[in-house]
Motif scaffolding. Structure first.
Motif, PDB file in Angstrom:
ATOM      1  N   VAL A 122       0.860  -1.183   0.000  1.00 33.43           N
ATOM      2  CA  VAL A 122       0.000   0.000   0.000  1.00 33.43           C
ATOM      3  C   VAL A 122       0.893   1.229   0.000  1.00 33.43           C
ATOM      4  CG1 VAL A 122      -1.741   1.286   1.267  1.00 33.43           C
ATOM      5  CG2 VAL A 122      -1.844  -1.210   1.195  1.00 33.43           C
ATOM      6  N   HIS A 123       0.902   1.929  -1.087  1.00 30.11           N
ATOM      7  CA  HIS A 123       1.617   3.204  -1.153  1.00 30.11           C
ATOM      8  C   HIS A 123       0.577   4.324  -1.067  1.00 30.11           C
ATOM      9  CE1 HIS A 123       5.410   1.287  -1.849  1.00 30.11           C
ATOM     10  NE2 HIS A 123       4.951   0.645  -2.909  1.00 30.11           N
ATOM     11  N   SER A 124      -0.039   4.620  -2.186  1.00 31.53           N
ATOM     12  CA  SER A 124      -1.118   5.609  -2.169  1.00 31.53           C
ATOM     13  C   SER A 124      -2.449   4.956  -1.858  1.00 31.53           C
ATOM     14  CB  SER A 124      -1.201   6.307  -3.526  1.00 31.53           C
ATOM     15  OG  SER A 124      -1.603   5.384  -4.527  1.00 31.53           O
ATOM     16  N   GLY A 125      -2.570   3.646  -2.138  1.00 32.08           N
ATOM     17  CA  GLY A 125      -3.840   2.947  -1.950  1.00 32.08           C
ATOM     18  C   GLY A 125      -4.821   3.160  -3.077  1.00 32.08           C
ATOM     19  N   LEU A 126      -4.459   3.969  -4.071  1.00 32.50           N
ATOM     20  CA  LEU A 126      -5.388   4.282  -5.161  1.00 32.50           C
ATOM     21  C   LEU A 126      -5.668   3.077  -6.056  1.00 32.50           C
ATOM     22  CD1 LEU A 126      -3.994   7.789  -6.158  1.00 32.50           C
ATOM     23  CD2 LEU A 126      -6.215   7.318  -5.126  1.00 32.50           C
ATOM     24  N   ASN A 127      -4.686   2.187  -6.182  1.00 27.74           N
ATOM     25  CA  ASN A 127      -4.832   1.041  -7.075  1.00 27.74           C
ATOM     26  C   ASN A 127      -5.092  -0.257  -6.332  1.00 27.74           C
ATOM     27  OD1 ASN A 127      -4.367   2.556  -9.439  1.00 27.74           O
ATOM     28  ND2 ASN A 127      -2.169   2.509  -9.049  1.00 27.74           N
ATOM     29  N   THR A 128      -5.332  -0.177  -5.046  1.00 28.30           N
ATOM     30  CA  THR A 128      -5.581  -1.374  -4.248  1.00 28.30           C
ATOM     31  C   THR A 128      -7.037  -1.408  -3.820  1.00 28.30           C
ATOM     32  OG1 THR A 128      -3.316  -1.286  -3.405  1.00 28.30           O
ATOM     33  CG2 THR A 128      -4.875  -2.689  -2.217  1.00 28.30           C
ATOM     34  N   ARG A 129      -7.763  -2.407  -4.271  1.00 26.87           N
ATOM     35  CA  ARG A 129      -9.169  -2.540  -3.904  1.00 26.87           C
ATOM     36  C   ARG A 129      -9.281  -3.196  -2.535  1.00 26.87           C
ATOM     37  NH1 ARG A 129     -11.979  -4.438  -9.613  1.00 26.87           N
ATOM     38  NH2 ARG A 129     -11.330  -2.631 -10.828  1.00 26.87           N
ATOM     39  N   ALA A 130      -9.981  -2.531  -1.658  1.00 25.03           N
ATOM     40  CA  ALA A 130     -10.029  -2.967  -0.256  1.00 25.03           C
ATOM     41  C   ALA A 130     -10.617  -4.357  -0.082  1.00 25.03           C
ATOM     42  CB  ALA A 130     -10.823  -1.959   0.568  1.00 25.03           C
ATOM     43  N   TRP A 131     -11.635  -4.709  -0.892  1.00 22.50           N
ATOM     44  CA  TRP A 131     -12.347  -5.969  -0.685  1.00 22.50           C
ATOM     45  C   TRP A 131     -11.937  -7.059  -1.667  1.00 22.50           C
ATOM     46  CZ3 TRP A 131     -13.804  -4.182   3.633  1.00 22.50           C
ATOM     47  CH2 TRP A 131     -14.354  -2.910   3.780  1.00 22.50           C
ATOM     48  N   GLU A 132     -10.951  -6.778  -2.531  1.00 23.11           N
ATOM     49  CA  GLU A 132     -10.556  -7.758  -3.548  1.00 23.11           C
ATOM     50  C   GLU A 132      -9.075  -8.112  -3.520  1.00 23.11           C
ATOM     51  OE1 GLU A 132     -11.859  -6.834  -7.512  1.00 23.11           O
ATOM     52  OE2 GLU A 132     -13.658  -5.806  -6.783  1.00 23.11           O
ATOM     53  N   ASP A 133      -8.214  -7.128  -3.310  1.00 21.26           N
ATOM     54  CA  ASP A 133      -6.777  -7.356  -3.424  1.00 21.26           C
ATOM     55  C   ASP A 133      -6.172  -7.860  -2.112  1.00 21.26           C
ATOM     56  OD1 ASP A 133      -6.777  -6.543  -6.057  1.00 21.26           O
ATOM     57  OD2 ASP A 133      -6.414  -4.446  -5.564  1.00 21.26           O
ATOM     58  N   PRO A 134      -5.122  -8.681  -2.207  1.00 21.11           N
ATOM     59  CA  PRO A 134      -4.482  -9.221  -0.990  1.00 21.11           C
ATOM     60  C   PRO A 134      -3.521  -8.215  -0.366  1.00 21.11           C
ATOM     61  CG  PRO A 134      -3.391 -10.078  -2.940  1.00 21.11           C
ATOM     62  CD  PRO A 134      -4.526  -9.231  -3.437  1.00 21.11           C
ATOM     63  N   TRP A 135      -4.031  -7.356   0.517  1.00 23.99           N
ATOM     64  CA  TRP A 135      -3.192  -6.325   1.125  1.00 23.99           C
ATOM     65  C   TRP A 135      -3.129  -6.413   2.643  1.00 23.99           C
ATOM     66  CZ3 TRP A 135      -5.311  -2.231   4.162  1.00 23.99           C
ATOM     67  CH2 TRP A 135      -6.708  -2.190   4.200  1.00 23.99           C
ATOM     68  N   ILE A 136      -3.992  -7.211   3.251  1.00 26.11           N
ATOM     69  CA  ILE A 136      -3.922  -7.415   4.705  1.00 26.11           C
ATOM     70  C   ILE A 136      -2.742  -8.351   5.000  1.00 26.11           C
ATOM     71  CG2 ILE A 136      -5.124  -8.270   6.743  1.00 26.11           C
ATOM     72  CD1 ILE A 136      -6.360  -5.753   5.651  1.00 26.11           C
ATOM     73  N   PRO A 137      -1.792  -7.940   5.855  1.00 23.85           N
ATOM     74  CA  PRO A 137      -0.551  -8.714   6.047  1.00 23.85           C
ATOM     75  C   PRO A 137      -0.725  -9.956   6.921  1.00 23.85           C
ATOM     76  CG  PRO A 137      -0.532  -6.785   7.462  1.00 23.85           C
ATOM     77  CD  PRO A 137      -1.786  -6.689   6.626  1.00 23.85           C
ATOM     78  N   THR A 138      -1.434 -10.946   6.391  1.00 18.91           N
ATOM     79  CA  THR A 138      -1.541 -12.250   7.049  1.00 18.91           C
ATOM     80  C   THR A 138      -0.802 -13.262   6.169  1.00 18.91           C
ATOM     81  OG1 THR A 138      -3.645 -12.644   5.900  1.00 18.91           O
ATOM     82  CG2 THR A 138      -3.755 -11.705   8.113  1.00 18.91           C
ATOM     83  N   ILE A 139      -0.772 -14.508   6.584  1.00 19.85           N
ATOM     84  CA  ILE A 139      -0.141 -15.561   5.780  1.00 19.85           C
ATOM     85  C   ILE A 139      -1.190 -16.610   5.446  1.00 19.85           C
ATOM     86  CG2 ILE A 139       1.664 -17.316   5.694  1.00 19.85           C
ATOM     87  CD1 ILE A 139       3.227 -15.661   7.706  1.00 19.85           C
ATOM     88  N   PRO A 140      -1.634 -16.725   4.176  1.00 21.50           N
ATOM     89  CA  PRO A 140      -1.302 -15.820   3.071  1.00 21.50           C
ATOM     90  C   PRO A 140      -2.036 -14.491   3.213  1.00 21.50           C
ATOM     91  CG  PRO A 140      -2.926 -17.420   2.363  1.00 21.50           C
ATOM     92  CD  PRO A 140      -2.551 -17.801   3.763  1.00 21.50           C
ATOM     93  N   ALA A 141      -1.564 -13.489   2.455  1.00 26.79           N
ATOM     94  CA  ALA A 141      -2.215 -12.179   2.462  1.00 26.79           C
ATOM     95  C   ALA A 141      -3.630 -12.311   1.904  1.00 26.79           C
ATOM     96  CB  ALA A 141      -1.405 -11.195   1.623  1.00 26.79           C
ATOM     97  N   ARG A 142      -4.505 -11.414   2.300  1.00 27.85           N
ATOM     98  CA  ARG A 142      -5.910 -11.503   1.886  1.00 27.85           C
ATOM     99  C   ARG A 142      -6.523 -10.111   1.813  1.00 27.85           C
ATOM    100  NH1 ARG A 142      -8.650 -10.165   6.338  1.00 27.85           N
ATOM    101  NH2 ARG A 142      -7.778 -10.644   8.400  1.00 27.85           N
ATOM    102  N   PRO A 143      -7.719  -9.997   1.204  1.00 30.94           N
ATOM    103  CA  PRO A 143      -8.437  -8.721   1.240  1.00 30.94           C
ATOM    104  C   PRO A 143      -8.978  -8.454   2.646  1.00 30.94           C
ATOM    105  CG  PRO A 143      -9.221 -10.136  -0.546  1.00 30.94           C
ATOM    106  CD  PRO A 143      -8.357 -10.980   0.333  1.00 30.94           C
TER     107      PRO A 143
END
Length: 200
Positions: A122-143
């Motif tokens: 997550v830099h600006s967050g503009l290109n990361t969809r909150a409910w679709e992209d794997p950005w939550i830092p778990t193992i494995p990453a998830r939306p």
């Protein structure tokens, strides 16, 4: 194998040929298999012989191709495939394509494997969809998990960032996010120079 997904029957034939070669000095005879093939495929450092599981190795090579499409979006191959299959999205967000080639279906077959090991930065967050992209830092990453069942499906992570302070908007997080996700989200450092989002 790095370009096409081999049918399971072909993978089994390769595996059978390798096992026959390993266990029998006579190619016409089967020989005695003193260990299961699963044990033979255990890495040498873990006490196995290090043989490749053909199907899994095939998927790993295809996942490498998919990773290159994400990491080098301006390469010739990425531009050609983007123009044909995902002009307004990314390979990881793609859900359905009409009449895809076998090569494209092969690359996309590795998406579940690749998704297990990547996280979107997550830099600006503009290109990361909150409910679709794997950005939550778990193992494995998830939306992110929504707190309420009805959410705006196109929300991006930038919607949860205060544009003036460039910090997380705690009020928005508490309104939309599952309480269990909030500590994980607040642990993510925001790049205040607002670069484009990327995968790692």
């Amino acid at each position: 194998m790095s370009s096409f997904l081999l049918p399971l029957e072909v993978c089994e034939q390769f595996t059978s040929a390798i096992a026959r070669f390993w266990w029998s000095s006579d190619t016409e005879k089967r020989g005695v298999h003193w260990a299961s093939w699963d044990k033979m495929c255990i890495p040498k450092k873990d006490g196995g012989t290090g043989f490749r599981a053909i199907h899994e190795f095939n998927l790993a090579l295809l996942a490498k191709q998919l990773w290159r499409l994400l990491r080098f979006p301006d390469s010739l191959l990425a531009r050609v495939l983007r123009g044909k299959y995902y002009p307004y999205s990314t390979p990881l967000r793609l859900t359905h394509v009409d009449s895809p080639s076998y090569g494209w279906r092969s690359i996309i077959a590795a998406k579940p494997l690749l998704s297990m090991g990547i996280v979107q930065k997550v830099h600006s967050g503009l290109n990361t969809r909150a409910w679709e992209d794997p950005w939550i830092p778990t193992i494995p990453a998830r939306p992110a998990n929504a707190r309420i069942p009805v959410v705006h499906p196109r929300m991006t992570v930038s919607d949860f960032i205060n544009r003036e302070t460039k910090e997380w908007n705690v009020q928005m997080l508490e309104e939309y996010m599952n309480p269990e996700d909030i500590p994980l989200i607040r642990s993510i450092a925001i790049n205040k120079t607002f670069h484009m989002d990327s995968y790692s």
